[in-house]
Design a protein around this motif. Structure first.
Motif, PDB file in Angstrom:
ATOM      1  N   ASP A   1       0.833  -1.208   0.000  1.00 49.87           N
ATOM      2  CA  ASP A   1       0.000   0.000   0.000  1.00 49.87           C
ATOM      3  C   ASP A   1       0.870   1.263   0.000  1.00 49.87           C
ATOM      4  OD1 ASP A   1      -2.254  -1.546   0.005  1.00 49.87           O
ATOM      5  OD2 ASP A   1      -2.568  -1.421   2.186  1.00 49.87           O
ATOM      6  N   LYS A   2       1.937   1.223   0.809  1.00 48.05           N
ATOM      7  CA  LYS A   2       2.821   2.380   0.904  1.00 48.05           C
ATOM      8  C   LYS A   2       3.536   2.631  -0.426  1.00 48.05           C
ATOM      9  CE  LYS A   2       6.431   4.384   3.814  1.00 48.05           C
ATOM     10  NZ  LYS A   2       7.310   4.176   4.989  1.00 48.05           N
ATOM     11  N   VAL A   3       4.053   1.522  -1.017  1.00 50.15           N
ATOM     12  CA  VAL A   3       4.723   1.656  -2.322  1.00 50.15           C
ATOM     13  C   VAL A   3       3.734   2.150  -3.370  1.00 50.15           C
ATOM     14  CG1 VAL A   3       5.844   0.396  -4.192  1.00 50.15           C
ATOM     15  CG2 VAL A   3       6.472  -0.067  -1.812  1.00 50.15           C
ATOM     16  N   HIS A   4       2.494   1.604  -3.324  1.00 52.12           N
ATOM     17  CA  HIS A   4       1.469   2.000  -4.284  1.00 52.12           C
ATOM     18  C   HIS A   4       1.134   3.480  -4.146  1.00 52.12           C
ATOM     19  CE1 HIS A   4      -2.795   2.536  -5.542  1.00 52.12           C
ATOM     20  NE2 HIS A   4      -2.358   1.869  -6.606  1.00 52.12           N
ATOM     21  N   GLU A   5       1.016   3.926  -2.905  1.00 52.76           N
ATOM     22  CA  GLU A   5       0.719   5.342  -2.669  1.00 52.76           C
ATOM     23  C   GLU A   5       1.852   6.234  -3.182  1.00 52.76           C
ATOM     24  OE1 GLU A   5      -0.294   8.375   1.073  1.00 52.76           O
ATOM     25  OE2 GLU A   5      -0.008   6.239   1.413  1.00 52.76           O
ATOM     26  N   SER A   6       3.111   5.809  -2.881  1.00 53.48           N
ATOM     27  CA  SER A   6       4.269   6.583  -3.333  1.00 53.48           C
ATOM     28  C   SER A   6       4.346   6.599  -4.861  1.00 53.48           C
ATOM     29  CB  SER A   6       5.552   5.982  -2.756  1.00 53.48           C
ATOM     30  OG  SER A   6       6.694   6.656  -3.257  1.00 53.48           O
ATOM     31  N   ASP A   7       4.117   5.418  -5.468  1.00 48.83           N
ATOM     32  CA  ASP A   7       4.145   5.345  -6.929  1.00 48.83           C
ATOM     33  C   ASP A   7       3.042   6.187  -7.546  1.00 48.83           C
ATOM     34  OD1 ASP A   7       6.301   3.693  -6.840  1.00 48.83           O
ATOM     35  OD2 ASP A   7       5.182   1.833  -7.170  1.00 48.83           O
ATOM     36  N   THR A   8       1.871   6.192  -6.891  1.00 45.67           N
ATOM     37  CA  THR A   8       0.745   6.982  -7.417  1.00 45.67           C
ATOM     38  C   THR A   8       1.072   8.470  -7.419  1.00 45.67           C
ATOM     39  OG1 THR A   8      -0.858   5.326  -6.658  1.00 45.67           O
ATOM     40  CG2 THR A   8      -1.685   7.536  -7.104  1.00 45.67           C
ATOM     41  N   VAL A   9       1.670   8.937  -6.295  1.00 46.43           N
ATOM     42  CA  VAL A   9       2.065  10.354  -6.198  1.00 46.43           C
ATOM     43  C   VAL A   9       3.104  10.688  -7.277  1.00 46.43           C
ATOM     44  CG1 VAL A   9       3.206  12.086  -4.765  1.00 46.43           C
ATOM     45  CG2 VAL A   9       1.531  10.525  -3.750  1.00 46.43           C
ATOM     46  N   ALA A  10       4.107   9.809  -7.418  1.00 49.96           N
ATOM     47  CA  ALA A  10       5.149  10.048  -8.420  1.00 49.96           C
ATOM     48  C   ALA A  10       4.564  10.025  -9.825  1.00 49.96           C
ATOM     49  CB  ALA A  10       6.249   8.991  -8.296  1.00 49.96           C
ATOM     50  N   PHE A  11       3.655   9.055 -10.052  1.00 52.55           N
ATOM     51  CA  PHE A  11       3.034   8.948 -11.373  1.00 52.55           C
ATOM     52  C   PHE A  11       2.209  10.189 -11.686  1.00 52.55           C
ATOM     53  CE2 PHE A  11      -1.024   7.939 -13.459  1.00 52.55           C
ATOM     54  CZ  PHE A  11      -0.557   7.691 -14.734  1.00 52.55           C
ATOM     55  N   GLU A  12       1.433  10.651 -10.709  1.00 55.23           N
ATOM     56  CA  GLU A  12       0.611  11.842 -10.926  1.00 55.23           C
ATOM     57  C   GLU A  12       1.479  13.061 -11.237  1.00 55.23           C
ATOM     58  OE1 GLU A  12      -1.750  12.107  -7.433  1.00 55.23           O
ATOM     59  OE2 GLU A  12      -3.229  10.620  -8.109  1.00 55.23           O
ATOM     60  N   LYS A  13       2.646  13.129 -10.559  1.00 55.02           N
ATOM     61  CA  LYS A  13       3.585  14.239 -10.831  1.00 55.02           C
ATOM     62  C   LYS A  13       4.135  14.125 -12.265  1.00 55.02           C
ATOM     63  CE  LYS A  13       6.377  17.694  -9.781  1.00 55.02           C
ATOM     64  NZ  LYS A  13       7.211  17.746 -10.991  1.00 55.02           N
ATOM     65  N   ILE A  14       4.522  12.915 -12.639  1.00 56.01           N
ATOM     66  CA  ILE A  14       5.045  12.704 -13.994  1.00 56.01           C
ATOM     67  C   ILE A  14       3.978  13.026 -15.032  1.00 56.01           C
ATOM     68  CG2 ILE A  14       5.874  10.961 -15.623  1.00 56.01           C
ATOM     69  CD1 ILE A  14       7.233   9.576 -13.237  1.00 56.01           C
ATOM     70  N   ILE A  15       2.747  12.534 -14.789  1.00 55.44           N
ATOM     71  CA  ILE A  15       1.650  12.784 -15.727  1.00 55.44           C
ATOM     72  C   ILE A  15       1.374  14.277 -15.845  1.00 55.44           C
ATOM     73  CG2 ILE A  15      -0.821  12.476 -16.123  1.00 55.44           C
ATOM     74  CD1 ILE A  15       0.875  10.056 -16.785  1.00 55.44           C
ATOM     75  N   ALA A  16       1.360  14.982 -14.691  1.00 52.75           N
ATOM     76  CA  ALA A  16       1.101  16.427 -14.705  1.00 52.75           C
ATOM     77  C   ALA A  16       2.187  17.164 -15.491  1.00 52.75           C
ATOM     78  CB  ALA A  16       1.027  16.966 -13.278  1.00 52.75           C
ATOM     79  N   ASP A  17       3.447  16.750 -15.269  1.00 53.15           N
ATOM     80  CA  ASP A  17       4.556  17.380 -16.001  1.00 53.15           C
ATOM     81  C   ASP A  17       4.447  17.121 -17.498  1.00 53.15           C
ATOM     82  OD1 ASP A  17       5.545  18.318 -13.624  1.00 53.15           O
ATOM     83  OD2 ASP A  17       7.061  16.749 -13.403  1.00 53.15           O
ATOM     84  N   LEU A  18       4.120  15.869 -17.863  1.00 56.33           N
ATOM     85  CA  LEU A  18       3.987  15.532 -19.278  1.00 56.33           C
ATOM     86  C   LEU A  18       2.811  16.266 -19.914  1.00 56.33           C
ATOM     87  CD1 LEU A  18       4.760  11.702 -19.237  1.00 56.33           C
ATOM     88  CD2 LEU A  18       6.143  13.498 -20.291  1.00 56.33           C
ATOM     89  N   GLU A  19       1.698  16.343 -19.197  1.00 53.50           N
ATOM     90  CA  GLU A  19       0.542  17.068 -19.728  1.00 53.50           C
ATOM     91  C   GLU A  19       0.861  18.544 -19.900  1.00 53.50           C
ATOM     92  OE1 GLU A  19      -2.507  16.089 -16.953  1.00 53.50           O
ATOM     93  OE2 GLU A  19      -3.138  14.292 -18.048  1.00 53.50           O
ATOM     94  N   GLN A  20       1.617  19.090 -18.936  1.00 54.38           N
ATOM     95  CA  GLN A  20       2.033  20.494 -19.055  1.00 54.38           C
ATOM     96  C   GLN A  20       2.984  20.669 -20.248  1.00 54.38           C
ATOM     97  OE1 GLN A  20       3.830  22.043 -15.512  1.00 54.38           O
ATOM     98  NE2 GLN A  20       4.118  24.088 -16.332  1.00 54.38           N
ATOM     99  N   GLU A  21       3.884  19.711 -20.428  1.00 54.70           N
ATOM    100  CA  GLU A  21       4.808  19.768 -21.558  1.00 54.70           C
ATOM    101  C   GLU A  21       4.049  19.656 -22.875  1.00 54.70           C
ATOM    102  OE1 GLU A  21       8.680  17.339 -23.367  1.00 54.70           O
ATOM    103  OE2 GLU A  21       7.876  16.844 -21.391  1.00 54.70           O
ATOM    104  N   ILE A  22       3.058  18.754 -22.917  1.00 57.41           N
ATOM    105  CA  ILE A  22       2.248  18.591 -24.132  1.00 57.41           C
ATOM    106  C   ILE A  22       1.484  19.874 -24.436  1.00 57.41           C
ATOM    107  CG2 ILE A  22       0.200  17.415 -25.037  1.00 57.41           C
ATOM    108  CD1 ILE A  22       1.230  14.869 -23.665  1.00 57.41           C
TER     109      ILE A  22
END
Length: 362
Positions: A76-97
């Motif tokens: 659960d902890k890894v999943h939560e951390s991965d989710t936060v990191a993924f959301e950050k990556i997605i937000a950055d990519l969407e901003q870049e797009i």
């Protein structure tokens, strides 16, 4: 009995799915159908047959449950951390797009507007080039006209001077005749003056020529006075005519000075405009080329960003699916452990009975 082998076997049993409504015998029978479950039950049978304490197995099952819960918390902890990191990556990519999309729109507009401006500048250069040619032709034509006017004035002014000189010479001859000089002495001069007047073919001199011709045949004072008056009138008219021609020449010269100044100023303006347009055309072409190249780069950057976003989304989906599958598997494992604990504690007699039957039947 060693704890580790028993723990390993019981973990394998965790994949067996059971229904809560089944009886203890049915539960154990279901577990017994699985090869790993069969092995565990064999260990349990051996444990019971040798008189080993059931509490040791309960401890192992408790450890398994604790480990499963601990693994789930870590997951659960890894999943939560991965989710936060993924959301950050997605937000950055969407901003870049979004940035690349904005750049593509801006560069497309720049390319299109500059292409339009280039067409307008090229069209205006053609017009200005034609205007320059017309201006130069007008200047040449007007300059030729002015030169012709000036040459005409020079010629006519010279004619007036010659005519006035002839009039003055005629006046002197007539005055000499009036003073009593014989005509024969003045005949050569008289004929030269008469020839000059005849050459001019001016209507103004016709009465004078007639009068002088008569005077050559008969000299009398009355005729002399009349001729002198006529000579004075003609000279006065020549002076006035020459002054009029000079005034016209000066007016035409002044007009040409103004007109030529305007033509030259217009020519300068047109030449400067053409140079500006030609420079603008060069800059427009450079801007269009750079915009096209930048547009190609931004398009590639956008495609890369969209590919990266797709990869990240697939990775996230895979991670989410894996997390859900592992979570579901642990839940099933915990359910099996709980069923085994229930069988081994609250319904121990049924387990012993089943193991005894299993020894006889299976």
């Amino acid at each position: 009995m060693r704890i580790v082998p028993v723990l390993t076997l019981i973990l394998a049993v965790a994949t067996a799915r059971v229904a809560k409504t089944e009886s203890p015998k049915e539960v154990l029978a279901q577990i017994n159908k699985d090869s790993f479950g069969n092995s565990v039950l064999s260990v349990l049978q051996l444990q019971l047959a040798t008189g080993g304490p059931v509490g040791e197995i309960q401890i192992l099952l408790n450890n398994i449950a604790s480990q499963l819960n601990g693994d789930q918390k870590k997951a659960d902890k890894v999943h939560e951390s991965d989710t936060v990191a993924f959301e950050k990556i997605i937000a950055d990519l969407e901003q870049e797009i979004a940035y690349h999309q904005t750049q593509i729109v801006a560069l497309s507009n720049l390319r299109d507007s500059t292409t339009e401006a280039l067409g307008e500048a090229e069209a205006e250069v053609r017009v200005v080039t034609s205007d320059i040619a017309n201006n130069e032709k007008s200047f040449a034509d007007e300059s030729a006209t002015r030169q012709s006017q000036h040459e005409t004035w020079v010629r006519k002014d010279a004619e007036h001077v010659d005519q006035m000189d002839a009039i003055d010479e005629a006046s002197k001859i007539v005055q000499h005749l009036q003073a009593g000089v014989a005509f024969a002495q003045l005949k050569s001069r008289f004929e030269k003056v008469q020839a000059k007047l005849l050459e001019s073919k001016h209507a103004l001199f016709k009465p004078l020529i007639n009068a002088l011709t008569q005077l050559a045949s008969k000299v009398d004072n009355k005729s002399i006075i009349k001729i002198l008056e006529l000579l004075a009138q003609i000279r006065q008219q020549l002076v006035a005519s020459r002054a009029s021609l000079l005034a016209t020449e000066e007016r035409q010269a002044a007009n040409w000075e103004v007109q030529s100044g305007h033509l030259q100023e217009e020519h300068k303006r047109l030449v400067e405009r053409k140079a500006f347009l030609e420079n603008s055309i060069v800059q427009f072409k450079v801007t269009i080329q750079e915009a096209v190249e930048d547009l190609e780069d931004q398009t590639l950057f956008l495609e890369d960003a969209e590919d990266s976003l797709a990869i990240q989304e697939r990775w996230a989906a895979e991670q989410e699916s894996q997390y859900e599958a592992q979570t579901f598997e642990r839940e099933q494992q915990l359910e099996v452990v709980e069923r085994l604990q229930e069988v081994l504690t609250q319904k121990l007699s049924a387990a012993s009975e089943f193991l005894q039957i299993r020894e006889e039947v299976f």
